[in-house]
Design a protein around this motif. Structure first.
Motif, PDB file in Angstrom:
ATOM      1  N   MET A 732      38.118  43.892  40.935  1.00 43.41           N
ATOM      2  CA  MET A 732      36.723  44.118  41.012  1.00 43.41           C
ATOM      3  C   MET A 732      35.798  42.945  41.136  1.00 43.41           C
ATOM      4  O   MET A 732      34.906  43.135  42.134  1.00 43.41           O
ATOM      5  CB  MET A 732      36.142  45.263  39.824  1.00 43.41           C
ATOM      6  N   LEU A 733      36.115  42.020  40.474  1.00 47.18           N
ATOM      7  CA  LEU A 733      35.134  40.646  40.469  1.00 47.18           C
ATOM      8  C   LEU A 733      35.212  40.278  41.858  1.00 47.18           C
ATOM      9  O   LEU A 733      34.497  39.710  42.436  1.00 47.18           O
ATOM     10  CB  LEU A 733      35.523  39.690  39.289  1.00 47.18           C
ATOM     11  N   GLU A 734      36.412  40.229  42.412  1.00 47.68           N
ATOM     12  CA  GLU A 734      37.046  39.603  43.691  1.00 47.68           C
ATOM     13  C   GLU A 734      35.986  40.441  44.875  1.00 47.68           C
ATOM     14  O   GLU A 734      35.343  39.848  45.642  1.00 47.68           O
ATOM     15  CB  GLU A 734      38.292  39.789  44.002  1.00 47.68           C
ATOM     16  N   LYS A 735      35.814  41.599  44.729  1.00 46.84           N
ATOM     17  CA  LYS A 735      35.231  42.527  45.401  1.00 46.84           C
ATOM     18  C   LYS A 735      33.672  42.030  45.380  1.00 46.84           C
ATOM     19  O   LYS A 735      32.996  42.140  46.339  1.00 46.84           O
ATOM     20  CB  LYS A 735      35.808  44.026  45.340  1.00 46.84           C
ATOM     21  N   LEU A 736      33.265  42.273  44.167  1.00 47.35           N
ATOM     22  CA  LEU A 736      31.862  41.943  44.002  1.00 47.35           C
ATOM     23  C   LEU A 736      31.529  40.537  44.184  1.00 47.35           C
ATOM     24  O   LEU A 736      30.477  40.273  44.236  1.00 47.35           O
ATOM     25  CB  LEU A 736      31.507  42.425  42.446  1.00 47.35           C
TER      26      LEU A 736
END
Length: 816
Positions: A732-736
């Motif tokens: 999720m953090l990578e995408k965000l």
RNA sequence: GGCCGAGUGGCGGAAUUGGUAUACGCGUUCGACUUAAAAUCGAAUGGAGAAAUCCGUACGGGUUCAAGUCCCGUCUCGGCUACCA
């Protein structure tokens, strides 16, 4: 529409973490450190079970949480590998335990990695590795040099099934802790560690520890300090000057089993040399009520209290008492005993009182003799009633009047010899006269020889006795024979936390600087060993602190002691019952490690046992799936997430089903909800309340589904989720495009503009009225607002007697 | 026998430490989507009652404006310990 595929995501991140040594810990001068570990596992052939997962995940959640907060976290891993299961398996399959152990470790490591634990894998420890046990032997030698490792011949608990002696802590209800076989007493020469030397300090420092009260109490009871006095009772009619008592104050005597049948071959002429019986009591002030004495059947001076008339009865009684097993003594609480034939003089009353022998007095505690005060002690009263002895309600006297102050302990010295092959060899050799000599430190390690036959036997020696070549050793030019006993496995685990600081140090057990930086361990997590391991490691810590080798006296700052996970039916999981849940099955069924980890944190309060519920696992999976959808199936970049993920299927133009057009003050609401969640999750993790932390995340997700999410909400969610579900959160953090830095909250966002005023009439909830926060400052206004409410008015027509306003809870209670 | 915990919906469990009892999850019911099912989404869910209301945190008392929370007594379950003088 992207689907949440945990197995794919997890493989991706585990590879990254592995290849980058993501969790390697190094000493950093200006960063505050945090050292955290679980009680390292015994790697069984069965692999990880759900209990391990709970244990390791608690550690991992905290390790990741503090890492995200910027602390320099060390979270190592190790294996406690010596012990009976591997050896028994070796006997059964004729495979070397070294080989079995290696396989099991490889499997454990693989499985732990599959769970995504943030471990510094360069710090692995294995207690059966010669590089490790070399230093266990070194520790033994330090204790030996200071006289805290010593040999003594005595009766010991012996397990006929496992063919080895056991420490007191390893005997459970008269049975072997490993195989459950009933234990017996066997007279052997054994090695001990003198833990009793530290009894007072071990006891006195307990209260200062950040440990669960339950464990502190168990240790206190185990040490069992009693402050009292020893009092001499003169034996009437026998006139010499020596004292009848257990010989000396040798604390090693405390290790004497309770019903040992020690026979003293004393010559008859010594009889006249005994003239008093020394008793231990915690109530010397009750001495005026002491109407008889009782000695244990094993009491050394018993023979000299016997008269010709009583000899047969007393010896019969002694014989039958010694024959009784520990269990039989426990089962039959009915008082038994016989009169010895002798009398003693009560030094306070000068009365002549009878001396009895009875098995309710234990030889191994105090002096093995008591003054019976039936008016104050239930056991003495029971005995007195049965044998028709006087019960006198006497006055109390000054405690120091007739005896000398004396403190005794229930704790015995730690028996460390094991007659088994698969353990750390005791670094001792015997000269031709049988005197023990330490193996010089430069000859360490004393390596376990490779042998074919591990089977122990009744000889009282381990299988090492059959390794004839290995037995021979030359010390200072003198031919000697090695000790064949190995060390209790608890010795290996009594110093491993310090080894973690410098696991590859070839010159020292631990590096002084590294230990000073990392130790003592900040958080230690386990579910077992309340009195054994956790007491032993404290003892070694104090000992090595006294040698100047450790700069602290307590090894464990904070202890988290968690409950077990039981089968869905609430019973203990066991192979024989066929109710074992294999965590790897849960993962491979498609739930993935994140679901398993999060579920085990959600299952209930850490300290309580919990029953596995397969349906709740599904609930946690649904929650993670919703987290995934918020980030991967919503258009958060352009618009706030509105409604639910169905909007992604082309339903976004439809009006909201609940009829709400636009939520008012959306910004304020969103912020307050976000900050509330940050605060709740952060403080819950600090308090080890992982179940409510997960619940708060679920609530947050529910809110975001209902009311829409901004990007900031999603990054916050991912950061807060990461300790529990690190793979998904990383994805999720990578995408965000966000870091995992732990978010902070501001209390100013936690107070909404309006609040519900709770109006009670006589303590009963009658109305909820929306009022502005400012109005809470004005009690008169609040009251009039409440009274203008229709429903409240109905109850208050006839006037108000009293009104209580609680601002912080926004409650107004009107008494009518 | 001793010491220490705990008792809350159908279930696992929440409750800012005296201030809206039952958060969150499971289960159940209804609805949406679907040819259908699963999955997903939404709604409801302590009990009684048509309703107003009443009753509800093991049981009995008490303190308080207010008790799951504090005090006294009883019962039940769990842990440790077991004749430790």
């Amino acid at each position: 529409m992207d689907r949440y595929e945990p197995l794919k995501i997890e493989a991706k991140w585990q590879k990254i973490w592995d290849e980058t040594n993501a969790f390697k810990a190094t000493e950093k001068k200006d960063t505050p450190k945090l050292f955290i570990a679980e009680m390292f596992p015994y790697p069984s052939g069965a692999g990880l079970h759900v209990g391990h997962v709970r244990n390791f995940t608690i550690v991992d959640v905290l390790a990741r949480f503090y890492r995200q907060q910027g602390l320099n976290v060390m979270r190592p891993f190790g294996y406690d590998t010596f012990g009976l299961p591997a050896e028994n398996y070796a006997i059964k399959t004729s495979t070397a335990p070294q080989e079995i152990t290696k396989q099991n470790i490889d499997n454990f490591r693989k499985q732990a990695k599959r769970l995504g634990y943030a471990v510094d894998w360069s710090r692995e420890i294995n207690t059966s590795d010669p590089e490790y046990y070399k230093w266990t032997q070194w520790c033994f030698l330090q204790l030996y040099k200071k006289g805290l490792a010593y040999q003594k011949e005595s009766y010991q608990w012996w397990c006929p099934e496992d063919q080895t002696v056991l420490a007191n802590e390893q005997v459970e209800n008269g049975h072997c802790w490993r195989c459950g076989h009933e234990v017996e007493k066997k007279k052997m020469k054994q090695w001990f560690f003198k833990i009793t030397e530290y009894a007072d300090e071990l006891l006195d420092e307990i209260d200062s520890l950040d440990w669960p009260d339950k464990i502190k109490t168990m240790q206190k009871n185990w040490i069992g300090r009693s402050v009292g006095a020893e009092i001499d009772f003169k034996v009437a009619g026998i006139g010499s000057l020596e004292t009848v008592s257990r010989e000396g104050n040798d604390p090693s005597e405390a290790s004497e089993p309770r019903n040992d049948g020690r026979e003293r071959a004393r010559s008859r002429e010594n009889q006249s040399s005994y003239h008093s019986v020394k008793v231990f009591t915690t109530r010397p002030d009750t001495i005026l009520g002491a109407t008889f004495l009782v000695v244990a059947p094993e009491y050394p001076g018993l023979d000299y209290l016997i008269t010709d008339d009583t000899r047969d009865a007393v010896l019969d009684y002694k014989k039958s008492a010694l024959k009784k097993s520990e269990i039989e003594r426990q089962e039959n609480k009915e008082k038994t005993g016989v009169f010895t034939g002798s009398y003693a003089i009560n030094p306070a009353t000068k009365e002549k009182i009878p001396i009895y022998v009875a098995d309710y007095v234990l030889a191994g505690y105090g002096t093995g003799a008591i003054m019976a005060v039936p008016a104050y002690d239930d056991r003495d009263r029971e005995f007195a009633e049965k044998f028709n002895l006087p019960i006198i309600e006497a006055k109390l006297v000054d405690r120091d009047l007739y005896g000398t102050p004396k403190t005794t302990y229930k704790m015995r010295d730690w028996l460390i010899s094991r007659q088994r092959y698969w353990g750390c060899p005791i670094p001792i050799a015997y000269d031709k006269d049988g005197n023990p000599h330490p193996i010089p430190e430069d000859q360490l390690p004393v390596t376990l020889p490779e042998i074919k036959d591990f089977q122990p036997d009744k000889s009282g020696h381990s299988a090492l006795a059959k390794a004839k070549d290995w037995l021979k050793v030359t010390i200072d030019g003198e031919e000697m024979t090695r000790e064949t006993d190995t060390l209790d496995g608890y010795a290996c685990s009594s110093w491993y936390l310090w080894r973690y600081a410098s696991p590859h140090d070839k010159k020292h057990a631990w590096d002084e600087k590294a230990v000073k930086y990392w130790e003592p361990i900040d958080i230690y997590v386990g579910a077992d060993h309340a009195v054994a391991h956790l007491l032993y490691i404290r003892f070694w810590c104090k000992f090595f602190a006294d040698l100047g080798l450790l700069p602290f006296r307590e090894p464990i700052k904070k202890l988290i002691y968690h409950g077990y996970i039981n089968a869905p039916d609430g019973k203990k999981m066991s192979k024989s019952k066929g109710n074992v849940i294999d965590p790897l099955d849960v993962i491979n069924d498609g739930y993935g490690a994140d679901t398993l980890r999060t579920y085990e944190m959600f299952i209930g309060p850490v300290e309580l046992d919990a029953a596995w519920d397969p349906r709740s696992v599904g609930g946690v999976y649904r929650f993670l799936n919703r987290c995934y959808n918020l980030v991967f199936n919503s258009d958060f970049e352009n618009t706030s997430f509105e409604g639910n993920p169905q909007s992604l299927r082309g339903l976004s133009d439809e009006p909201r089903k609940d009829g709400r057009e636009e939520r008012p003050e959306k910004d304020g609401f969103s912020k307050s909800c976000r900050h509330k969640t940050i605060k709740k999750v952060t403080t819950d993790i600090y308090k080890s309340q992982f179940n409510t932390a997960v619940a708060a995340l679920m609530e947050y997700v529910n809110e975001l589904y209902k009311n829409g999410a901004e990007k900031e909400d999603l990054t916050t969610l991912a950061k807060l989720l990461k300790p529990f579900a690190p793979h998904l959160a990383s994805e999720m953090l990578e995408k965000l495009g966000a870091s995992d830095e732990w978010p902070t909250w501001d209390d100013k966002y936690l107070t909404a503009d309006t609040v519900e005023l709770i109006v009670q009439i006589n303590g009963k909830l009658r109305a909820k009225i929306a009022v502005s926060v400012d109005d809470l400052e004005d009690e008169a206004k609040i009251t009039s607002l409440a009274l203008s409410d229709e429903k409240v008015a109905k109850y208050t027509n006839s006037g108000i007697k009293k009104s209580i306003f609680v601002k912080k809870a926004h409650i107004l209670n009107l008494v009518v």
